[in-house]
Write an enzyme that holds these catalytic residues in place. Structure first.
Site, PDB file in Angstrom:
ATOM      1  N   GLY A   6       0.815  -1.208   0.000  1.00 41.12           N
ATOM      2  CA  GLY A   6       0.000   0.000   0.000  1.00 41.12           C
ATOM      3  C   GLY A   6       0.847   1.256   0.000  1.00 41.12           C
ATOM      4  O   GLY A   6       0.516   2.244  -0.655  1.00 41.12           O
ATOM      5  N   PHE A  45      -0.398  10.426  -7.346  1.00 40.69           N
ATOM      6  CA  PHE A  45      -0.349   8.987  -7.118  1.00 40.69           C
ATOM      7  C   PHE A  45      -1.145   8.225  -8.165  1.00 40.69           C
ATOM      8  O   PHE A  45      -1.046   7.015  -8.237  1.00 40.69           O
ATOM      9  CB  PHE A  45      -0.878   8.643  -5.719  1.00 40.69           C
ATOM     10  CG  PHE A  45      -0.214   9.446  -4.627  1.00 40.69           C
ATOM     11  CD1 PHE A  45       1.152   9.703  -4.669  1.00 40.69           C
ATOM     12  CD2 PHE A  45      -0.959   9.978  -3.597  1.00 40.69           C
ATOM     13  CE1 PHE A  45       1.761  10.450  -3.675  1.00 40.69           C
ATOM     14  CE2 PHE A  45      -0.354  10.718  -2.594  1.00 40.69           C
ATOM     15  CZ  PHE A  45       0.998  10.962  -2.641  1.00 40.69           C
ATOM     16  N   TRP A  47       2.215   1.668  -3.462  1.00 37.98           N
ATOM     17  CA  TRP A  47       1.165   2.140  -4.373  1.00 37.98           C
ATOM     18  C   TRP A  47       1.128   3.659  -4.421  1.00 37.98           C
ATOM     19  O   TRP A  47       0.870   4.258  -5.461  1.00 37.98           O
ATOM     20  CB  TRP A  47      -0.191   1.596  -3.925  1.00 37.98           C
ATOM     21  CG  TRP A  47      -1.350   2.091  -4.728  1.00 37.98           C
ATOM     22  CD1 TRP A  47      -1.835   1.570  -5.894  1.00 37.98           C
ATOM     23  CD2 TRP A  47      -2.194   3.229  -4.429  1.00 37.98           C
ATOM     24  NE1 TRP A  47      -2.922   2.292  -6.338  1.00 37.98           N
ATOM     25  CE2 TRP A  47      -3.157   3.317  -5.464  1.00 37.98           C
ATOM     26  CE3 TRP A  47      -2.212   4.161  -3.404  1.00 37.98           C
ATOM     27  CZ2 TRP A  47      -4.133   4.308  -5.477  1.00 37.98           C
ATOM     28  CZ3 TRP A  47      -3.179   5.140  -3.423  1.00 37.98           C
ATOM     29  CH2 TRP A  47      -4.127   5.206  -4.437  1.00 37.98           C
ATOM     30  N   HIS A  48       1.415   4.295  -3.287  1.00 41.07           N
ATOM     31  CA  HIS A  48       1.353   5.752  -3.239  1.00 41.07           C
ATOM     32  C   HIS A  48       2.488   6.423  -3.985  1.00 41.07           C
ATOM     33  O   HIS A  48       2.347   7.572  -4.418  1.00 41.07           O
ATOM     34  CB  HIS A  48       1.347   6.231  -1.775  1.00 41.07           C
ATOM     35  CG  HIS A  48       0.026   6.082  -1.099  1.00 41.07           C
ATOM     36  ND1 HIS A  48      -0.392   4.914  -0.510  1.00 41.07           N
ATOM     37  CD2 HIS A  48      -0.992   6.967  -0.915  1.00 41.07           C
ATOM     38  CE1 HIS A  48      -1.595   5.074   0.001  1.00 41.07           C
ATOM     39  NE2 HIS A  48      -1.987   6.319  -0.223  1.00 41.07           N
ATOM     40  N   GLY A  49       3.612   5.771  -4.128  1.00 46.29           N
ATOM     41  CA  GLY A  49       4.718   6.410  -4.826  1.00 46.29           C
ATOM     42  C   GLY A  49       5.898   5.472  -4.983  1.00 46.29           C
ATOM     43  O   GLY A  49       6.118   4.585  -4.161  1.00 46.29           O
TER      44      GLY A  49
END
Length: 481
Positions: A319, A481, A322-324
């Site tokens: 997770g 994102f 996923w953001h960066g």
């Protein structure tokens, strides 16, 4: 196109609403859906039309895969679909990250491709994966290509969520007999949108300079004193809170203007009493996606506490990534994974909470943890993050005065998030069950929205203030994102 830009507020949105309702009432429901889909594609193309073929290709390919999965053997085609979607996001978002790490470990000099990150690829890719999995599980049916295109591209939620499941929105698109209460749709939708716009323009954007000052100094190699470090960290906590909360409100409000109910994605997360509670309130649809499509397939909590902690750690590390595409995001996710694992362990011994009789203490500790973790989320590098954390720990002394404005802004932020009801609580009496089903926490007491002259006057004034201050048109944080 930004929700807080003048071209959106005064051209795109009014024109799209007018065309949609005229077609729906005087021509045909399907024609209105086609027009709304075209408008959404124009909205997406406004930033960079070069990536429109990527979005269209994703829509067509996943729709065809959905048809095949629904009518034939599911497993091979589902695997192909998931791999294709992950390959797409991997190529554009993580290619540089992967090549850079290979070069660092192996001592090679492979050139990084430097692909431009397509807008919203993280969000529409996750929506496509959830669609394919739900079709395989017989929880959703592919429907028409137009319906699928609108499911993916609907402009209120395309760029930064909520991540909508097919079975949540497709039946609404298919309901040609739905009777629109135009006054209620516009009244409720515009009210929610106005509050969201005010959060973004009046609060988040005014917190940004204080956060940027501290984190910018850390990125340059400067040592931060206690005051500057805590001011920057707290300012960023409130900046990202009001930025993402504002976007989530605007998405819900815009969907409602067209008569569609999008799921709640944000519900007073800084009132959370634990890290578990925080993720039930922050980016709710992402949390549910990770739970249903990753955590539960990994085994969830069915195989004991240790296995649950391992599964939680895996989910939160992914997770974070996923953001960066940076290790700082992975560390941020890892910290939350540790926080979740710790809370699950405590729940075994203290089912009612460690500080069940001092709720305010649980809220304060959770907020402190989240604020410290945000440092890795915001910092440009580990060195910058350590400098901020060293300053917060007082290792560089108290430091120089940062002025009164940052402290006033932080006090206002605290007063709003802990003293006023969140948007979902204000509008709970006019939001339907589907919209509220993701917000399974208690609602705060306080003012409830109801139509009337005082409500209209107050929200009109709030909208006026927001529009007057929207000339800077700063991007939303989650656009990255």
């Amino acid at each position: 196109m930004l929700f807080n830009s003048f071209e959106f507020l005064f051209v795109f949105l009014p024109a799209t609403l007018l065309v949609y309702y005229l077609l729906r009432h005087w021509v045909a429901h399907h024609a209105a859906l086609v027009a709304l889909t075209i408008a959404s594609l124009i909205f997406y193309s406004w930033w960079d039309i070069r990536y429109l073929p990527l979005l269209l290709g994703s829509i067509v390919i996943n729709h065809l895969l959905g048809l095949v999965i629904a009518n034939h053997r599911t497993q091979p085609w589902l695997a192909i679909g998931i791999i294709a979607n992950l390959a797409s996001i991997g190529l554009f978002k993580y290619a540089d990250f992967f090549v850079g790490n290979v070069n660092s470990v192996a001592g090679t000099a492979i050139p990084e491709p430097h692909f431009t990150l397509p807008l919203a690829i993280s969000f529409f890719t996750f929506q496509q994966i959830s669609f394919l999995v739900d079709v395989a599980r017989k929880h959703a049916k592919p429907g028409s290509l137009t319906g699928h295109a609108l499911f993916v591209s609907f402009f209120p939620q395309l760029i930064a969520g909520p991540i909508v499941r097919h079975d949540q929105i497709a039946p609404q698109y298919d309901d040609a007999k739905r009777k629109d209460d135009l006054a209620e749709n516009i009244g409720v939708g515009l009210s929610i949108f106005a509050i969201g716009l005010a959060k973004k323009v009046l609060l988040a954007d005014n917190m940004e300079p204080f956060a940027a000052s501290a984190f910018g100094a850390a990125a340059r190699g400067d040592e931060l004193g206690l005051l500057e470090a805590w001011t920057g960290a707290l300012a960023y906590s409130f900046q990202i809170f009001f930025d993402f909360s504002g976007y989530s409100d605007m998405a819900i409000g815009l969907g409602r203007m067209f008569g569609y109910r999008l799921p709640i994605n944000f519900n007073a997360p800084y009132r959370a009493v634990s890290v578990i509670d925080f993720w039930r309130r922050w980016h709710i649809t992402l949390s549910r996606f990770l739970r249903d499509y990753l955590y539960i397939p990994l085994g969830g909590g069915r195989n004991g506490l240790v296995r649950r902690m391992i599964n939680v750690a895996i989910v939160m590390l992914l997770g974070g990534l996923w953001h960066g595409a940076a290790w700082t995001f992975v560390v941020w996710g890892g910290l939350h994974g540790l926080g979740l694992a710790w809370c699950h362990m405590l729940n075994r011994f203290f089912p009612n909470g460690l500080f069940s009789k001092a709720r305010w203490l649980s809220i304060g500790i959770t907020f402190l943890f989240v604020t410290i973790a945000w440092v890795f989320f915001r910092a440009e590098s580990f060195d910058a993050a350590w400098r901020v954390l060293a300053g917060m720990a007082g290792l560089n002394g108290v430091g120089n005065s940062v002025g009164d404005e940052p402290f006033i802004a932080i006090v206002i932020g605290l007063a709003i998030v802990w003293g006023l009801p969140d948007t979902v609580s204000i509008f709970r009496n006019v939001l339907d069950r589907m919209t509220l089903e993701t917000a399974r926490v208690e609602f705060q007491k306080g003012w409830r929205w109801s139509p009337g002259p005082w409500t209209a006057t107050g929200l009109a004034f709030l909208l006026f203030l927001a529009i007057v201050n929207a000339w800077t048109t700063a991007e939303f944080i989650y656009y990255n994102f």
